[in-house]
Design a protein around this motif. Structure first.
Motif, PDB file in Angstrom:
ATOM      1  N   MET A  57       0.596  -1.647   0.005  1.00  0.00           N
ATOM      2  CA  MET A  57      -0.035   0.336   0.260  1.00  0.00           C
ATOM      3  C   MET A  57       0.719   1.136  -0.149  1.00  0.00           C
ATOM      4  SD  MET A  57      -3.020  -0.557  -0.061  1.00  0.00           S
ATOM      5  CE  MET A  57      -4.142   0.574   0.982  1.00  0.00           C
ATOM      6  N   LYS A  58       1.966   1.192   0.727  1.00  0.00           N
ATOM      7  CA  LYS A  58       2.829   2.078   1.104  1.00  0.00           C
ATOM      8  C   LYS A  58       3.278   2.338  -0.498  1.00  0.00           C
ATOM      9  CE  LYS A  58       4.659   2.672   5.753  1.00  0.00           C
ATOM     10  NZ  LYS A  58       5.212   2.499   5.982  1.00  0.00           N
ATOM     11  N   GLU A  59       3.925   1.910  -1.111  1.00  0.00           N
ATOM     12  CA  GLU A  59       4.826   1.775  -2.397  1.00  0.00           C
ATOM     13  C   GLU A  59       3.842   2.456  -3.559  1.00  0.00           C
ATOM     14  OE1 GLU A  59       5.085  -2.106  -4.114  1.00  0.00           O
ATOM     15  OE2 GLU A  59       6.745  -1.806  -5.144  1.00  0.00           O
ATOM     16  N   LEU A  60       2.542   1.443  -3.147  1.00  0.00           N
ATOM     17  CA  LEU A  60       1.331   2.562  -4.534  1.00  0.00           C
ATOM     18  C   LEU A  60       1.410   3.548  -4.187  1.00  0.00           C
ATOM     19  CD1 LEU A  60      -0.336  -1.231  -4.318  1.00  0.00           C
ATOM     20  CD2 LEU A  60       0.363  -0.037  -6.843  1.00  0.00           C
ATOM     21  N   SER A  61       0.833   4.019  -3.454  1.00  0.00           N
ATOM     22  CA  SER A  61       0.196   5.419  -2.760  1.00  0.00           C
ATOM     23  C   SER A  61       1.689   6.402  -2.754  1.00  0.00           C
ATOM     24  CB  SER A  61      -0.338   5.447  -1.541  1.00  0.00           C
ATOM     25  OG  SER A  61       0.536   5.216  -0.157  1.00  0.00           O
ATOM     26  N   ALA A  62       2.755   6.158  -2.639  1.00  0.00           N
ATOM     27  CA  ALA A  62       4.071   7.215  -2.967  1.00  0.00           C
ATOM     28  C   ALA A  62       3.954   7.263  -4.286  1.00  0.00           C
ATOM     29  CB  ALA A  62       5.457   6.106  -2.748  1.00  0.00           C
ATOM     30  N   GLU A  65       0.555   9.664  -5.665  1.00  0.00           N
ATOM     31  CA  GLU A  65       1.064  10.643  -4.423  1.00  0.00           C
ATOM     32  C   GLU A  65       2.230  11.572  -5.704  1.00  0.00           C
ATOM     33  OE1 GLU A  65       2.748  10.761  -0.795  1.00  0.00           O
ATOM     34  OE2 GLU A  65       4.118  12.869  -0.834  1.00  0.00           O
ATOM     35  N   ARG A  66       3.341  10.797  -6.178  1.00  0.00           N
ATOM     36  CA  ARG A  66       3.643  11.048  -7.446  1.00  0.00           C
ATOM     37  C   ARG A  66       3.448  11.885  -8.527  1.00  0.00           C
ATOM     38  NH1 ARG A  66       9.074   7.188  -8.886  1.00  0.00           N
ATOM     39  NH2 ARG A  66       8.913   7.348 -11.185  1.00  0.00           N
ATOM     40  N   PRO A  71       1.720  16.327  -1.822  1.00  0.00           N
ATOM     41  CA  PRO A  71       1.808  15.267  -0.622  1.00  0.00           C
ATOM     42  C   PRO A  71       1.043  15.461   0.197  1.00  0.00           C
ATOM     43  CG  PRO A  71       2.565  18.564  -0.630  1.00  0.00           C
ATOM     44  CD  PRO A  71       1.790  17.959  -1.288  1.00  0.00           C
ATOM     45  N   VAL A  72       0.378  14.528  -0.178  1.00  0.00           N
ATOM     46  CA  VAL A  72      -0.439  13.845   1.013  1.00  0.00           C
ATOM     47  C   VAL A  72      -0.936  12.694  -0.138  1.00  0.00           C
ATOM     48  CG1 VAL A  72      -3.129  14.310   0.708  1.00  0.00           C
ATOM     49  CG2 VAL A  72      -1.832  16.330   0.746  1.00  0.00           C
ATOM     50  N   ASP A  73      -1.303  11.490   1.187  1.00  0.00           N
ATOM     51  CA  ASP A  73      -1.425  10.354   1.033  1.00  0.00           C
ATOM     52  C   ASP A  73      -3.119  10.365   0.459  1.00  0.00           C
ATOM     53  OD1 ASP A  73      -2.360   7.574   1.106  1.00  0.00           O
ATOM     54  OD2 ASP A  73      -2.706   7.270   2.681  1.00  0.00           O
ATOM     55  N   PRO A  74      -2.863   9.594  -1.542  1.00  0.00           N
ATOM     56  CA  PRO A  74      -4.259   9.740  -2.170  1.00  0.00           C
ATOM     57  C   PRO A  74      -4.675   8.633  -2.074  1.00  0.00           C
ATOM     58  CG  PRO A  74      -1.708   8.788  -3.197  1.00  0.00           C
ATOM     59  CD  PRO A  74      -1.036   9.280  -1.879  1.00  0.00           C
ATOM     60  N   PHE A  75      -4.535   7.171  -1.208  1.00  0.00           N
ATOM     61  CA  PHE A  75      -5.071   7.104  -0.392  1.00  0.00           C
ATOM     62  C   PHE A  75      -5.916   7.181   1.091  1.00  0.00           C
ATOM     63  CE2 PHE A  75      -2.753   3.651  -3.331  1.00  0.00           C
ATOM     64  CZ  PHE A  75      -3.111   4.092  -4.206  1.00  0.00           C
ATOM     65  N   TYR A  76      -5.888   7.962   1.591  1.00  0.00           N
ATOM     66  CA  TYR A  76      -6.172   8.570   2.483  1.00  0.00           C
ATOM     67  C   TYR A  76      -6.593   7.562   3.809  1.00  0.00           C
ATOM     68  CZ  TYR A  76      -8.345  11.654  -0.598  1.00  0.00           C
ATOM     69  OH  TYR A  76      -8.432  12.824  -1.885  1.00  0.00           O
ATOM     70  N   ILE A 118      -9.987   6.276  -6.551  1.00  0.00           N
ATOM     71  CA  ILE A 118      -8.902   7.395  -6.633  1.00  0.00           C
ATOM     72  C   ILE A 118      -8.144   7.387  -8.361  1.00  0.00           C
ATOM     73  CG2 ILE A 118      -6.447   7.631  -5.827  1.00  0.00           C
ATOM     74  CD1 ILE A 118      -9.184   7.603  -4.040  1.00  0.00           C
ATOM     75  N   ASN A 119      -8.115   8.290  -8.311  1.00  0.00           N
ATOM     76  CA  ASN A 119      -7.567   8.361  -9.955  1.00  0.00           C
ATOM     77  C   ASN A 119      -5.526   8.291 -10.169  1.00  0.00           C
ATOM     78  OD1 ASN A 119      -8.816   9.370 -12.729  1.00  0.00           O
ATOM     79  ND2 ASN A 119      -7.850  10.877 -12.441  1.00  0.00           N
ATOM     80  N   ARG A 120      -5.153   8.543 -11.492  1.00  0.00           N
ATOM     81  CA  ARG A 120      -3.877   8.653 -11.780  1.00  0.00           C
ATOM     82  C   ARG A 120      -3.847   6.748 -12.833  1.00  0.00           C
ATOM     83  NH1 ARG A 120      -5.416  12.260  -8.390  1.00  0.00           N
ATOM     84  NH2 ARG A 120      -5.186  11.194  -6.432  1.00  0.00           N
TER      85      ARG A 120
END
Ligand SMILES: Cc1cc2nc3c(=O)[nH]c(=O)nc-3n(C[C@H](O)[C@H](O)[C@H](O)COP(=O)(O)O)c2cc1C
Length: 174
Positions: A57-62, A65-66, A71-76, A118-120
């Protein structure tokens, strides 16, 4: 009112989640609803990749986010993310995957879970790191596009906003 219509009216995007994990049974109900979305010619063209592992989850949200550049966790902080992949080779691949996303969000609401599109997904899986992740999942990055990400979890207080009024000209009778 009919229960399905009530769920459609009342589902809202959730952007704040509790730490409670989603139990396997509930998760499977939501995912099964995704698999029952209509698809062009019944091809069942999309693929869903379910992520609950915290490191992934961290890897994918980072990565998301990139692409977002904020600088916000896109997965909330949601405990689950379902990556819906569209098949570029299917004539209705994009449409099929959109309907899967819709079913996931409605099913989540129907059983009391929160969700948000969630987009992108497209951009993140076009990056070399994103392609490598898809390959790790056993999905061909030259064939599948990241159509959308459905985050899921238990809604925390203040995580859901009210619906805006519907536009007056949303519907036209020709
Ligand atoms: C294609 C699409 C992309 C979206 N992307 C995001 C996103 O990246 N982050 C987010 O917080 N919400 C996202 N949303 C949720 C919308 O902002 C939300 O659906 C809209 O504001 C209406 O609110 P409701 O879902 O509560 O009715 C997306 C929705 C759609 C359909």
């Amino acid at each position: 009112m009919n229960e399905t219509l009530t769920d459609i009216r009342e589902r809202r995007s959730c952007r704040k989640y509790t730490d409670e994990p989603v139990n396997r049974q509930d998760l499977e109900k939501v995912l099964e609803a995704g698999t029952f979305a209509p698809t062009g010619h019944g091809t069942q063209s999309p693929r869903m990749v379910v992520v609950t592992d915290k490191d992934q989850m961290k890897e994918l949200s980072a990565l998301n986010e990139r692409v977002w550049g904020k600088p916000v966790d896109p997965f909330y902080g949601a405990p689950v993310a379902v990556f819906v992949m569209a098949d570029k080779e299917a004539p209705t691949g994009m449409q099929d995957a959109c309907l899967v996303m819709g079913n996931l969000m409605l099913a989540a609401h129907a059983i009391g879970l929160g969700s948000c599109w969630i987009n992108r997904g497209k951009e993140m899986f076009e990056l070399p790191e994103g392609c490598a992740i898809m390959e790790r999942w056993g999905i061909d990055p030259t064939r599948y596009v990241g159509l959308g990400i459905c985050i899921l979890g238990h809604p925390a207080e203040g995580g859901i906003s009210h619906a805006k009024p519907r536009k007056n000209d949303y519907i036209l009778y020709a």
